[in-house]
Design an enzyme around this catalytic site. Sequence first.
Site, PDB file in Angstrom:
ATOM      1  N   CYS A  87      30.651  30.468  43.379  1.00  0.00           N
ATOM      2  CA  CYS A  87      30.200  31.240  42.207  1.00  0.00           C
ATOM      3  C   CYS A  87      28.934  30.657  41.579  1.00  0.00           C
ATOM      4  O   CYS A  87      28.206  31.366  40.873  1.00  0.00           O
ATOM      5  CB  CYS A  87      31.307  31.323  41.164  1.00  0.00           C
ATOM      6  SG  CYS A  87      32.760  32.156  41.807  1.00  0.00           S
ATOM      7  N   HIS A 101      28.294  33.958  34.646  1.00  0.00           N
ATOM      8  CA  HIS A 101      28.979  34.329  35.879  1.00  0.00           C
ATOM      9  C   HIS A 101      30.173  35.209  35.530  1.00  0.00           C
ATOM     10  O   HIS A 101      30.888  34.947  34.556  1.00  0.00           O
ATOM     11  CB  HIS A 101      29.442  33.072  36.625  1.00  0.00           C
ATOM     12  CG  HIS A 101      30.333  33.408  37.771  1.00  0.00           C
ATOM     13  ND1 HIS A 101      29.915  34.196  38.813  1.00  0.00           N
ATOM     14  CD2 HIS A 101      31.631  33.109  38.015  1.00  0.00           C
ATOM     15  CE1 HIS A 101      30.914  34.350  39.658  1.00  0.00           C
ATOM     16  NE2 HIS A 101      31.968  33.705  39.195  1.00  0.00           N
ATOM     17  N   ASN A 120      34.782  39.941  40.419  1.00  0.00           N
ATOM     18  CA  ASN A 120      34.018  38.714  40.655  1.00  0.00           C
ATOM     19  C   ASN A 120      33.362  38.812  42.037  1.00  0.00           C
ATOM     20  O   ASN A 120      34.045  38.792  43.049  1.00  0.00           O
ATOM     21  CB  ASN A 120      34.975  37.515  40.586  1.00  0.00           C
ATOM     22  CG  ASN A 120      34.282  36.182  40.798  1.00  0.00           C
ATOM     23  OD1 ASN A 120      33.127  36.128  41.216  1.00  0.00           O
ATOM     24  ND2 ASN A 120      34.992  35.102  40.527  1.00  0.00           N
TER      25      ASN A 120
HETATM   26  O1  UT7 Z   1      34.598  31.737  39.464  1.00  0.00           O
HETATM   27  C1  UT7 Z   1      35.819  31.097  39.413  1.00  0.00           C
HETATM   28  C2  UT7 Z   1      36.822  32.052  39.953  1.00  0.00           C
HETATM   29  N1  UT7 Z   1      38.081  32.149  39.334  1.00  0.00           N
HETATM   30  C3  UT7 Z   1      38.338  32.143  38.005  1.00  0.00           C
HETATM   31  O2  UT7 Z   1      37.534  31.924  37.166  1.00  0.00           O
HETATM   32  C4  UT7 Z   1      39.766  32.431  37.629  1.00  0.00           C
HETATM   33  C5  UT7 Z   1      40.198  31.710  36.378  1.00  0.00           C
HETATM   34  N2  UT7 Z   1      41.574  32.048  36.058  1.00  0.00           N
HETATM   35  C6  UT7 Z   1      41.938  33.253  35.600  1.00  0.00           C
HETATM   36  O3  UT7 Z   1      41.097  34.108  35.421  1.00  0.00           O
HETATM   37  C7  UT7 Z   1      43.385  33.494  35.256  1.00  0.00           C
HETATM   38  O4  UT7 Z   1      44.100  32.274  35.398  1.00  0.00           O
HETATM   39  C8  UT7 Z   1      44.041  34.597  36.145  1.00  0.00           C
HETATM   40  C9  UT7 Z   1      43.473  35.953  35.765  1.00  0.00           C
HETATM   41  C10 UT7 Z   1      43.793  34.322  37.606  1.00  0.00           C
HETATM   42  C11 UT7 Z   1      45.547  34.637  35.926  1.00  0.00           C
HETATM   43  O5  UT7 Z   1      45.856  34.801  34.570  1.00  0.00           O
HETATM   44  P1  UT7 Z   1      46.974  33.869  33.907  1.00  0.00           P
HETATM   45  O6  UT7 Z   1      47.094  34.321  32.525  1.00  0.00           O
HETATM   46  O7  UT7 Z   1      46.566  32.448  34.148  1.00  0.00           O
HETATM   47  O8  UT7 Z   1      48.286  34.281  34.703  1.00  0.00           O
HETATM   48  P2  UT7 Z   1      49.270  33.375  35.583  1.00  0.00           P
HETATM   49  O9  UT7 Z   1      48.653  32.984  36.868  1.00  0.00           O
HETATM   50  O10 UT7 Z   1      49.838  32.298  34.718  1.00  0.00           O
HETATM   51  O11 UT7 Z   1      50.424  34.401  35.883  1.00  0.00           O
HETATM   52  C12 UT7 Z   1      51.199  34.994  34.821  1.00  0.00           C
HETATM   53  C13 UT7 Z   1      52.204  35.938  35.460  1.00  0.00           C
HETATM   54  C14 UT7 Z   1      53.014  35.303  36.580  1.00  0.00           C
HETATM   55  O12 UT7 Z   1      54.326  35.823  36.521  1.00  0.00           O
HETATM   56  P3  UT7 Z   1      55.516  34.984  35.830  1.00  0.00           P
HETATM   57  O13 UT7 Z   1      55.597  33.698  36.603  1.00  0.00           O
HETATM   58  O14 UT7 Z   1      55.087  34.787  34.419  1.00  0.00           O
HETATM   59  O15 UT7 Z   1      56.680  35.875  35.992  1.00  0.00           O
HETATM   60  C15 UT7 Z   1      52.344  35.814  37.840  1.00  0.00           C
HETATM   61  O16 UT7 Z   1      53.221  35.885  38.927  1.00  0.00           O
HETATM   62  O17 UT7 Z   1      51.544  37.059  36.045  1.00  0.00           O
HETATM   63  C16 UT7 Z   1      51.949  37.204  37.413  1.00  0.00           C
HETATM   64  N3  UT7 Z   1      50.834  37.731  38.159  1.00  0.00           N
HETATM   65  C17 UT7 Z   1      50.569  39.047  38.276  1.00  0.00           C
HETATM   66  N4  UT7 Z   1      51.212  40.132  37.820  1.00  0.00           N
HETATM   67  C18 UT7 Z   1      50.674  41.338  38.109  1.00  0.00           C
HETATM   68  C19 UT7 Z   1      49.860  37.036  38.812  1.00  0.00           C
HETATM   69  N5  UT7 Z   1      48.979  37.887  39.363  1.00  0.00           N
HETATM   70  C20 UT7 Z   1      49.396  39.129  39.053  1.00  0.00           C
HETATM   71  C21 UT7 Z   1      48.893  40.419  39.320  1.00  0.00           C
HETATM   72  N6  UT7 Z   1      49.564  41.488  38.830  1.00  0.00           N
HETATM   73  N7  UT7 Z   1      47.762  40.614  40.022  1.00  0.00           N
END
Ligand code: UT7
Length: 335
Positions: free
Chosen positions: A115, A262, A292
């Site tokens: 990125c 970004h 992204n």
């Molecule tokens: O350039 C660098 C590239 N990447 C980034 O910058 C990413 C940085 N991180 C993020 O943007 C966030 O951490 C995410 C958007 C990836 C995830 O958001 P989060 O608030 O950190 O969610 P999480 O990973 O803690 O997941 C929360 C819940 C989980 O379920 P439980 O365990 O609470 O039941 C996941 O299984 O959301 C679930 N989950 C989803 N649900 C529906 C994870 N992905 C999905 C999905 N749809 N696509």
Amino acid sequence: MNAPRARILGLGIHVPSQVVTNHDLTKMMDTSHEWIVERSGIEQRHWVGPEDGNFTMGLKAARMALADAGCDAAEIDCIIYATLSPDYYFPGCGVLIQRELGIGHVPAFDIRQQCAGFVYGLQMADSFIRAGQYRKILLIGSEVHSRLLDKSTRGRTVSVLFGDGAGAAVIGVSDDPARGILSSCMHSDGSDAECLAMQWPGVAAGREGFITHQDIDEARIFPNMEGQKVFKTAVKCMPEAVQEVLEKQGLAVSDLDMLIPHQANLRISEMVAKLLRLDASKVHNNIQKYGNTTAATIPLCLSEARALGKVKPGDLVCTVAFGSGFTWGAVLMRW
Ligand code: UT7
């Protein structure tokens, strides 16, 4: 004699025509439009069709950037290509661009800062131009994520975030010494290198081969991400980088006309603006439409901001990026 100032002379972009909405993703995996919008701000992304690969998109963006700069391809004396999703394991995409543009035996660098690839490329181009090494540099950032994501529920945390696209810039000597790249800073910290990574296929110690049936059967071949760690580190490093490039010029956040961050997550951009105390009107985001696109996001966002009149000649513009590695950096420009 003062070193020449480097400036972006032209910009070009290309996104494939196939739009994939969040609703389309719900047919492939257990996710929802609401979850994706709430956590990331993304509403849709573009995925390539069979006619496109990485360098074909990069080439279209490059041709547009050349036209925008009023520059003949023959004037390009260096190519820098940033991507994490090259067409081939080797050679890199830079030479494919050299071949297609038919521009003589100019050097072609392929860089891998994910990125942060485009901002790293901007710093390289700036340094080359100020040193008098090259005079017109073609910088391309292009990604085909859609062919390497796990589109099942297992991969949903990563796969809903990424989209395909390309952007390019022609960087050359500025005819106005007040306009162009003023300062830049690049950083890396490999302590969390595997936090956001695609480790297979590969030749790391202990592997039996570049790729094995077991790697495929056990689904190791997809990108992995510790989302929350990436989020927390990004919102720390990105504002610091913006402050660093401003301080190098004795300028303050209040002097900025536009920040082009970004596009990894709309929540990250909002947090960065809040931490910098920068009004939302001075930050341009377009992740809603593209997801992204990694090395392509900065030119996609900058070019759109310019088209909307949000980036005008004389404006103080900062681009900042953070990504896998971790690698991050910022570039400050007088547009
Ligand atoms: O350039 C660098 C590239 N990447 C980034 O910058 C990413 C940085 N991180 C993020 O943007 C966030 O951490 C995410 C958007 C990836 C995830 O958001 P989060 O608030 O950190 O969610 P999480 O990973 O803690 O997941 C929360 C819940 C989980 O379920 P439980 O365990 O609470 O039941 C996941 O299984 O959301 C679930 N989950 C989803 N649900 C529906 C994870 N992905 C999905 C999905 N749809 N696509």
